[in-house]
Design a protein around this motif. Structure first.
Motif, PDB file in Angstrom:
ATOM      1  N   VAL A   1     -26.223  -0.922-109.152  1.00 56.93           N
ATOM      2  CA  VAL A   1     -27.372  -0.657-108.621  1.00 56.93           C
ATOM      3  C   VAL A   1     -27.958   0.210-108.802  1.00 56.93           C
ATOM      4  O   VAL A   1     -27.265   1.252-108.837  1.00 56.93           O
ATOM      5  N   ALA A   2     -29.549   1.353-109.111  1.00 53.86           N
ATOM      6  CA  ALA A   2     -29.514   2.336-109.432  1.00 53.86           C
ATOM      7  C   ALA A   2     -31.033   1.931-108.419  1.00 53.86           C
ATOM      8  O   ALA A   2     -31.421   0.769-107.866  1.00 53.86           O
ATOM      9  N   ALA A   3     -31.566   2.510-108.025  1.00 51.63           N
ATOM     10  CA  ALA A   3     -32.881   2.898-107.117  1.00 51.63           C
ATOM     11  C   ALA A   3     -34.057   1.854-107.870  1.00 51.63           C
ATOM     12  O   ALA A   3     -34.378   2.107-108.769  1.00 51.63           O
ATOM     13  N   GLY A   4     -34.476   1.258-107.666  1.00 47.05           N
ATOM     14  CA  GLY A   4     -35.448  -0.080-107.325  1.00 47.05           C
ATOM     15  C   GLY A   4     -34.762  -0.959-107.995  1.00 47.05           C
ATOM     16  O   GLY A   4     -35.674  -1.307-108.199  1.00 47.05           O
ATOM     17  N   SER A   5     -33.563  -1.192-107.848  1.00 44.80           N
ATOM     18  CA  SER A   5     -33.299  -2.227-108.376  1.00 44.80           C
ATOM     19  C   SER A   5     -33.070  -3.575-107.163  1.00 44.80           C
ATOM     20  O   SER A   5     -32.415  -3.312-106.398  1.00 44.80           O
ATOM     21  N   ALA A   6     -32.957  -4.552-107.621  1.00 49.61           N
ATOM     22  CA  ALA A   6     -33.337  -5.841-106.246  1.00 49.61           C
ATOM     23  C   ALA A   6     -31.907  -6.373-106.235  1.00 49.61           C
ATOM     24  O   ALA A   6     -31.324  -6.390-107.593  1.00 49.61           O
ATOM     25  N   VAL A   7     -31.315  -6.403-105.160  1.00 51.59           N
ATOM     26  CA  VAL A   7     -30.456  -6.547-105.379  1.00 51.59           C
ATOM     27  C   VAL A   7     -30.060  -7.816-103.976  1.00 51.59           C
ATOM     28  O   VAL A   7     -31.313  -8.356-102.984  1.00 51.59           O
ATOM     29  N   GLU A   8     -29.177  -8.502-103.344  1.00 50.29           N
ATOM     30  CA  GLU A   8     -28.952  -9.515-102.254  1.00 50.29           C
ATOM     31  C   GLU A   8     -27.587  -8.691-102.651  1.00 50.29           C
ATOM     32  O   GLU A   8     -26.669  -8.881-102.834  1.00 50.29           O
TER      33      GLU A   8
ATOM     34  N   GLU B   1     -22.481  -5.004-108.382  1.00 47.70           N
ATOM     35  CA  GLU B   1     -21.569  -6.340-107.912  1.00 47.70           C
ATOM     36  C   GLU B   1     -20.384  -7.192-108.004  1.00 47.70           C
ATOM     37  O   GLU B   1     -19.993  -6.313-109.232  1.00 47.70           O
ATOM     38  N   GLY B   2     -19.874  -7.374-106.865  1.00 42.85           N
ATOM     39  CA  GLY B   2     -18.278  -8.029-106.973  1.00 42.85           C
ATOM     40  C   GLY B   2     -17.774  -6.538-105.994  1.00 42.85           C
ATOM     41  O   GLY B   2     -17.038  -7.193-106.247  1.00 42.85           O
ATOM     42  N   GLY B   3     -19.183  -5.708-105.419  1.00 37.27           N
ATOM     43  CA  GLY B   3     -18.155  -4.953-104.651  1.00 37.27           C
ATOM     44  C   GLY B   3     -18.214  -5.048-103.411  1.00 37.27           C
ATOM     45  O   GLY B   3     -19.272  -6.014-102.832  1.00 37.27           O
ATOM     46  N   ARG B   4     -17.107  -4.321-102.825  1.00 37.50           N
ATOM     47  CA  ARG B   4     -16.841  -4.405-100.872  1.00 37.50           C
ATOM     48  C   ARG B   4     -17.159  -2.204-101.174  1.00 37.50           C
ATOM     49  O   ARG B   4     -16.255  -2.004-101.105  1.00 37.50           O
ATOM     50  N   ARG B   5     -18.519  -2.654 -99.995  1.00 39.60           N
ATOM     51  CA  ARG B   5     -18.497  -0.881 -99.549  1.00 39.60           C
ATOM     52  C   ARG B   5     -19.018  -0.582 -98.346  1.00 39.60           C
ATOM     53  O   ARG B   5     -19.922  -1.678 -97.400  1.00 39.60           O
ATOM     54  N   ILE B   6     -18.053   0.259 -97.390  1.00 42.69           N
ATOM     55  CA  ILE B   6     -18.555   0.628 -96.071  1.00 42.69           C
ATOM     56  C   ILE B   6     -19.396   1.608 -95.906  1.00 42.69           C
ATOM     57  O   ILE B   6     -19.243   2.960 -97.155  1.00 42.69           O
ATOM     58  N   ILE B   7     -20.294   1.875 -95.634  1.00 37.92           N
ATOM     59  CA  ILE B   7     -22.126   2.887 -95.445  1.00 37.92           C
ATOM     60  C   ILE B   7     -21.233   3.658 -93.788  1.00 37.92           C
ATOM     61  O   ILE B   7     -21.742   2.164 -92.914  1.00 37.92           O
TER      62      ILE B   7
ATOM     63  N   ALA C   1     -27.971   6.711 -82.479  1.00 38.10           N
ATOM     64  CA  ALA C   1     -26.579   5.285 -82.655  1.00 38.10           C
ATOM     65  C   ALA C   1     -26.317   6.038 -84.120  1.00 38.10           C
ATOM     66  O   ALA C   1     -26.934   5.855 -85.058  1.00 38.10           O
ATOM     67  N   THR C   2     -24.955   5.965 -84.595  1.00 43.04           N
ATOM     68  CA  THR C   2     -24.304   6.366 -86.608  1.00 43.04           C
ATOM     69  C   THR C   2     -23.554   4.910 -86.352  1.00 43.04           C
ATOM     70  O   THR C   2     -22.888   4.320 -85.537  1.00 43.04           O
ATOM     71  N   LEU C   3     -24.062   3.972 -87.565  1.00 48.17           N
ATOM     72  CA  LEU C   3     -23.925   2.879 -88.059  1.00 48.17           C
ATOM     73  C   LEU C   3     -22.666   2.903 -89.439  1.00 48.17           C
ATOM     74  O   LEU C   3     -22.345   3.636 -89.051  1.00 48.17           O
ATOM     75  N   VAL C   4     -22.010   1.948 -88.869  1.00 48.92           N
ATOM     76  CA  VAL C   4     -21.132   1.203 -90.215  1.00 48.92           C
ATOM     77  C   VAL C   4     -21.323  -0.175 -90.632  1.00 48.92           C
ATOM     78  O   VAL C   4     -20.986  -0.979 -90.096  1.00 48.92           O
ATOM     79  N   PHE C   5     -21.946  -0.017 -91.667  1.00 49.55           N
ATOM     80  CA  PHE C   5     -21.776  -1.284 -92.445  1.00 49.55           C
ATOM     81  C   PHE C   5     -20.989  -1.595 -93.848  1.00 49.55           C
ATOM     82  O   PHE C   5     -20.789  -0.514 -94.059  1.00 49.55           O
ATOM     83  N   VAL C   6     -20.194  -2.782 -93.507  1.00 57.60           N
ATOM     84  CA  VAL C   6     -19.175  -3.069 -94.910  1.00 57.60           C
ATOM     85  C   VAL C   6     -20.568  -4.371 -95.188  1.00 57.60           C
ATOM     86  O   VAL C   6     -20.778  -5.078 -95.145  1.00 57.60           O
ATOM     87  N   VAL C   7     -20.666  -3.691 -96.966  1.00 61.06           N
ATOM     88  CA  VAL C   7     -21.841  -4.441 -97.572  1.00 61.06           C
ATOM     89  C   VAL C   7     -20.474  -5.336 -98.651  1.00 61.06           C
ATOM     90  O   VAL C   7     -20.248  -4.075 -99.346  1.00 61.06           O
ATOM     91  N   ASP C   8     -21.563  -6.040 -99.098  1.00 60.66           N
ATOM     92  CA  ASP C   8     -20.599  -6.729-100.346  1.00 60.66           C
ATOM     93  C   ASP C   8     -21.850  -7.118-101.182  1.00 60.66           C
ATOM     94  O   ASP C   8     -22.389  -7.450-100.503  1.00 60.66           O
ATOM     95  N   MET C   9     -21.475  -6.859-103.142  1.00 60.08           N
ATOM     96  CA  MET C   9     -23.258  -6.962-102.699  1.00 60.08           C
ATOM     97  C   MET C   9     -22.722  -7.820-104.332  1.00 60.08           C
ATOM     98  O   MET C   9     -21.884  -8.030-105.069  1.00 60.08           O
ATOM     99  N   VAL C  10     -23.676  -9.282-103.483  1.00 61.14           N
ATOM    100  CA  VAL C  10     -23.797 -10.323-104.337  1.00 61.14           C
ATOM    101  C   VAL C  10     -24.475 -10.005-104.706  1.00 61.14           C
ATOM    102  O   VAL C  10     -23.994 -10.658-106.368  1.00 61.14           O
ATOM    103  N   SER C  11     -25.141  -9.877-105.669  1.00 60.49           N
ATOM    104  CA  SER C  11     -26.225  -9.854-106.850  1.00 60.49           C
ATOM    105  C   SER C  11     -27.011  -8.795-107.126  1.00 60.49           C
ATOM    106  O   SER C  11     -27.962  -7.876-106.166  1.00 60.49           O
ATOM    107  N   VAL C  12     -27.264  -7.880-108.516  1.00 60.88           N
ATOM    108  CA  VAL C  12     -28.173  -7.318-108.958  1.00 60.88           C
ATOM    109  C   VAL C  12     -28.934  -7.323-109.942  1.00 60.88           C
ATOM    110  O   VAL C  12     -28.263  -7.757-110.705  1.00 60.88           O
ATOM    111  N   SER C  13     -29.979  -7.446-109.556  1.00 62.38           N
ATOM    112  CA  SER C  13     -31.298  -7.582-110.803  1.00 62.38           C
ATOM    113  C   SER C  13     -32.014  -5.842-111.033  1.00 62.38           C
ATOM    114  O   SER C  13     -32.307  -5.166-110.068  1.00 62.38           O
ATOM    115  N   VAL C  14     -31.763  -5.293-112.446  1.00 66.73           N
ATOM    116  CA  VAL C  14     -32.065  -3.880-112.814  1.00 66.73           C
ATOM    117  C   VAL C  14     -33.356  -4.403-113.401  1.00 66.73           C
ATOM    118  O   VAL C  14     -33.341  -5.340-114.321  1.00 66.73           O
ATOM    119  N   GLY C  15     -34.918  -3.982-112.500  1.00 67.45           N
ATOM    120  CA  GLY C  15     -36.222  -4.353-113.085  1.00 67.45           C
ATOM    121  C   GLY C  15     -36.317  -3.527-113.956  1.00 67.45           C
ATOM    122  O   GLY C  15     -37.442  -3.412-115.257  1.00 67.45           O
TER     123      GLY C  15
END
Length: 176
Positions: free
Chosen positions: A82-89, A136-142, A162-176
């Protein structure tokens, strides 16, 4: 000033002086800091599942939250980065820092992936920038401090500050 007003003024003076620090120029230590400095990357807790087919959980944490954005890769993906500007799911689970209590999750909606553009308006700043560099295919805690989340006002179930925590799974990445 009479004796009564002088006694009432003492606590106010004591509070004002307590915040001034010591005579040697060092500030007095706050026993319960609101946040602490932290590296922008961290090791993930071992209790977060590495199985992307399994709904993750955010562990409780009694340490003070970080002042800045912190990411920790649970699973490093092997797909497009993922780069800034990438379309992601993404699949995600959002929880409150400290308690680990879930407030939102794509898993709760039948694993419906969330589409957005990384680093662009549309999601909170910390979430959008926290996925940059993920593959893509990764899991990250943010971990997202309030100023990169919903701020002092909060929104919906998120209280202000509030401080928040997200667990994110990168399903797809499209670099524009």
């Amino acid at each position: 000033m009479n004796r009564r007003s002088a006694l009432l003024a003492l606590p106010v003076v004591a509070v004002l002086l307590a915040g001034c620090g010591s005579d040697d120029g060092e500030a007095s230590a706050d026993p319960t800091p609101t946040c602490v400095s932290a590296e922008p990357t961290a090791q993930p807790p071992s209790s977060v599942s590495t199985d992307l087919a399994e709904k993750p959980e955010v562990p409780a944490d009694d340490a003070p939250p970080p002042c800045g954005l912190v990411v920790a890769d649970v699973v490093v993906g092997d797909g497009t980065v993922v780069a800034a500007g990438s379309a992601v799911e993404v699949q995600y689970l959002g929880a409150f820092y400290g308690t680990g209590e879930e407030f939102d999750s794509s898993w709760s909606r039948g694993q419906q992936a969330l589409p957005f553009t990384a680093g662009a308006p549309g999601v909170i700043e910390g979430f959008g920038s926290g996925v940059v560099g993920m593959a893509e295919g990764g899991r990250r805690i943010i971990t997202i401090p309030s100023d990169l989340g919903y701020g002092a006002a909060g929104q919906g179930p998120i209280p202000g500050g509030a401080t928040l925590v997200f667990v994110v799974d990168m399903v797809s990445v499209s670099v524009g």
